[in-house]
Each structure stands twice: as structure tokens, then as C-alpha cells.
Design a protein around this motif. Structure first.
Motif, PDB file in Angstrom:
ATOM      1  N   PHE A 191      -3.625 -18.246  32.153  1.00 25.16           N
ATOM      2  CA  PHE A 191      -3.171 -19.614  31.925  1.00 25.16           C
ATOM      3  C   PHE A 191      -1.654 -19.680  32.071  1.00 25.16           C
ATOM      4  O   PHE A 191      -0.928 -18.791  31.625  1.00 25.16           O
ATOM      5  N   ASP A 192      -1.212 -20.754  32.699  1.00 24.36           N
ATOM      6  CA  ASP A 192       0.214 -21.036  32.834  1.00 24.36           C
ATOM      7  C   ASP A 192       0.420 -22.480  32.393  1.00 24.36           C
ATOM      8  O   ASP A 192       0.294 -23.421  33.186  1.00 24.36           O
ATOM      9  N   ARG A 197      -5.531 -27.032  36.643  1.00 23.29           N
ATOM     10  CA  ARG A 197      -4.093 -27.084  36.924  1.00 23.29           C
ATOM     11  C   ARG A 197      -3.323 -26.009  36.158  1.00 23.29           C
ATOM     12  O   ARG A 197      -2.286 -25.522  36.632  1.00 23.29           O
ATOM     13  N   SER A 198      -3.830 -25.636  34.988  1.00 24.54           N
ATOM     14  CA  SER A 198      -3.073 -24.739  34.112  1.00 24.54           C
ATOM     15  C   SER A 198      -3.582 -23.306  34.127  1.00 24.54           C
ATOM     16  O   SER A 198      -3.168 -22.499  33.298  1.00 24.54           O
ATOM     17  N   SER A 199      -4.499 -22.979  35.030  1.00 23.53           N
ATOM     18  CA  SER A 199      -5.049 -21.612  35.077  1.00 23.53           C
ATOM     19  C   SER A 199      -5.327 -21.229  36.517  1.00 23.53           C
ATOM     20  O   SER A 199      -5.178 -22.030  37.450  1.00 23.53           O
ATOM     21  N   LEU A 230     -10.210 -17.868  41.081  1.00 22.26           N
ATOM     22  CA  LEU A 230     -11.275 -16.924  40.763  1.00 22.26           C
ATOM     23  C   LEU A 230     -12.620 -17.399  41.298  1.00 22.26           C
ATOM     24  O   LEU A 230     -13.394 -16.607  41.850  1.00 22.26           O
ATOM     25  N   LEU A 231     -12.896 -18.699  41.144  1.00 23.57           N
ATOM     26  CA  LEU A 231     -14.159 -19.235  41.646  1.00 23.57           C
ATOM     27  C   LEU A 231     -14.218 -19.164  43.166  1.00 23.57           C
ATOM     28  O   LEU A 231     -15.264 -18.838  43.747  1.00 23.57           O
ATOM     29  N   SER A 232     -13.088 -19.462  43.810  1.00 22.50           N
ATOM     30  CA  SER A 232     -13.058 -19.400  45.272  1.00 22.50           C
ATOM     31  C   SER A 232     -13.257 -17.971  45.757  1.00 22.50           C
ATOM     32  O   SER A 232     -13.959 -17.723  46.749  1.00 22.50           O
ATOM     33  N   ARG A 233     -12.656 -16.995  45.063  1.00 19.80           N
ATOM     34  CA  ARG A 233     -12.786 -15.592  45.446  1.00 19.80           C
ATOM     35  C   ARG A 233     -14.239 -15.124  45.316  1.00 19.80           C
ATOM     36  O   ARG A 233     -14.769 -14.434  46.198  1.00 19.80           O
ATOM     37  N   LYS A 234     -14.907 -15.538  44.225  1.00 17.86           N
ATOM     38  CA  LYS A 234     -16.302 -15.144  44.039  1.00 17.86           C
ATOM     39  C   LYS A 234     -17.197 -15.762  45.100  1.00 17.86           C
ATOM     40  O   LYS A 234     -18.158 -15.148  45.553  1.00 17.86           O
TER      41      LYS A 234
END
Length: 255
Positions: free
Chosen positions: A8-9, A239-241, A246-250
Motif C-alpha cells: 500500500f502507498d 489507487r493506493s496499492s 498483482l491481478l494482472s500478473r496472475k
């Protein structure tokens, strides 16, 4: 090795906006659900009580307001001539007008009731007041008790017109109207108005709306508020993480 964990950012401006808006949208959704329940109760009460035989107003003494809502009543007495209130800004069929509320003195008693006679068309330019038909003789009229569901919404405190009658009002506030009636009738005033039935003596255009917004519409509004809250929450998380990455990579790995 790449970092595959969730990170998270938090950007403070977006976080502050979300912290303010998200609870607000959720509260609005639950408020609409509450309004839907209230309207459903009113509609059910109306259906149950409108088929009951009318009673004399005196028979309701000591009964709480919840038990009086929409109770059919039968009134015998006379209208106080030329002394009535005009409830302002009542629109019917796209036309401007007023609802006419006349003090009605019950026969053989010192009790008066404020009888809502219905709607009358008026000058949209507000240069003149409508001519309200008088009912000079003693009459018997039927109607139902109207107990307002809450305090009227006013932009500012209502200031009643001084001088003669009729008097224009923005809302029915019995604590302000009753003293004016009592000063003339020298008797008590019933704490709730009575809405006249169609075709009764003195009745004008009668088309009472039991609920101005249906329970189904309130529930629809609630769904809209909850949907907006969900969209805002999802947008904030994405927007904040790095969840989207991660979902796109999976998904790419699955392909």
C-alpha cells in the motif's frame, strides 16, 4: 527476485477524501432504507384504517398519535367563515395553488379542528388570492386524521402574516396556528389536522398522497448510494496499492 506481495502507498489527500465520503455514502444508503420502511408502514396503516367506520373526534381523546394516524372521523359543526389558512406552494397537475385549511367548530363543544379542504388553483404571479367558496350552514363532513411524520422542513423560521385573513403559511405548525384560531373561537384546537374526503361539504380538489415517494424508490436510491460507496472503496484500494498489478500478473501467468 520480484516482490509479489501486496503493498500500500497511501496518498493523504485521496485517503482523506475517501475517509469523508465513504461513511457519508453508506449513511445515506441506510437512511434511504429507513425511509423505505417508514413509507411502507404508512401505506400499510392507510390500507388498514381507511376501511374502518368513522368515529367522532371526541372518542379519540387520550389516544396517542400513532394510533390516530389516518383514523376516519365524522365531524358535525360549522366552518369559521372567511378565516382560513392558505398552505403555500402546492402544485397539482403542474399548476400553482394552495391547500385551504379552515377552522371547523364542532357542534355543541368548544373544540375546533383545522380541516384541510384540499387544493385550489391560484394566481402563479401571486398578485391575488383565490376565491375560496364559503359554507355558511352547519354540516357533517367525513375525513381522516393526518399526523405529520416529522417536523416540516423550512429554510428559515416561519413568520405568520399579521393583519387580517386569510393567512398564507409555508408549513402547518400547530403550535403557531392554534393560538390564532383560539383567539377567535375562544376554545381549544385539536392538535392534528383532518383531511376531508372527496365530495364532502366545502371540499375542493382532493387528491391526498399517502406517500410522496414509494418504498421501492427509496430502496432504489439506497442501492445507488451503496453502489457509489462500493465503487469509491474499490477505486481507493486500486489507487493506493499494487493490487491491480498483482491481478494482472496472475492473469498473464494463467494465460
Amino acid at each position: 527476485m520480484s516482490d509479489t506481495g501486496l503493498r500500500f502507498d497511501l496518498e493523504w489527500r485521496i485517503s482523506l477524501l475517501t475517509a469523508v465520503l465513504l461513511p457519508f455514502l453508506v449513511v445515506l444508503g441506510f437512511w434511504q432504507l429507513q425511509r423505505a420502511d417508514e413509507k411502507a408502514v404508512l401505506a400499510t396503516t392507510w390500507e388498514l384504517r381507511r376501511h374502518q367506520p368513522p368515529v367522532q373526534l371526541e372518542a379519540l381523546a387520550g389516544i396517542g398519535p400513532e394510533e390516530q394516524v389516518y383514523t376516519p372521523v365524522l365531524l358535525t359543526g360549522h366552518f369559521e367563515q372567511e378565516k382560513y389558512f392558505l398552505l403555500d406552494n402546492r402544485i397539482h397537475g403542474g399548476r400553482f395553488g394552495y391547500e385551504v385549511l379552515s377552522p371547523f367548530r364542532l357542534q355543541g363543544t368548544a373544540l375546533s379542528v383545522l380541516l384541510n379542504r384540499g387544493w385550489i388553483q391560484a394566481d402563479a404571479a401571486r398578485l391575488s388570492l383565490p376565491e375560496v367558496p364559503s359554507v355558511p350552514e352547519a354540516v357533517t363532513v367525513s375525513g381522516h386524521i393526518y399526523v405529520p411524520p416529522g417536523s416540516p422542513y423550512l429554510l428559515a423560521e416561519q413568520e405568520l402574516e399579521s393583519g387580517g385573513w386569510p393567512k398564507r403559511i409555508q408549513a402547518v405548525e400547530m403550535d403557531k396556528l392554534a393560538p390564532l384560531i383560539e383567539a377567535h373561537t375562544k376554545g381549544d384546537v385539536y392538535p392534528y389536522t383532518v383531511r376531508t374526503d372527496i365530495g364532502q361539504a366545502g371540499a375542493l380538489t382532493v387528491d391526498w398522497k399517502i406517500v410522496n415517494v414509494s418504498p421501492e424508490k427509496h430502496r432504489g436510491y439506497a442501492v445507488q448510494w451503496f453502489t457509489m460507496a462500493a465503487v469509491l472503496g474499490i477505486f481507493y484500494i486500486l489507487r493506493s496499492s499494487n493490487l491491480w498489478q498483482l491481478l494482472s500478473r496472475k492473469r498473464r501467468q494463467a494465460d
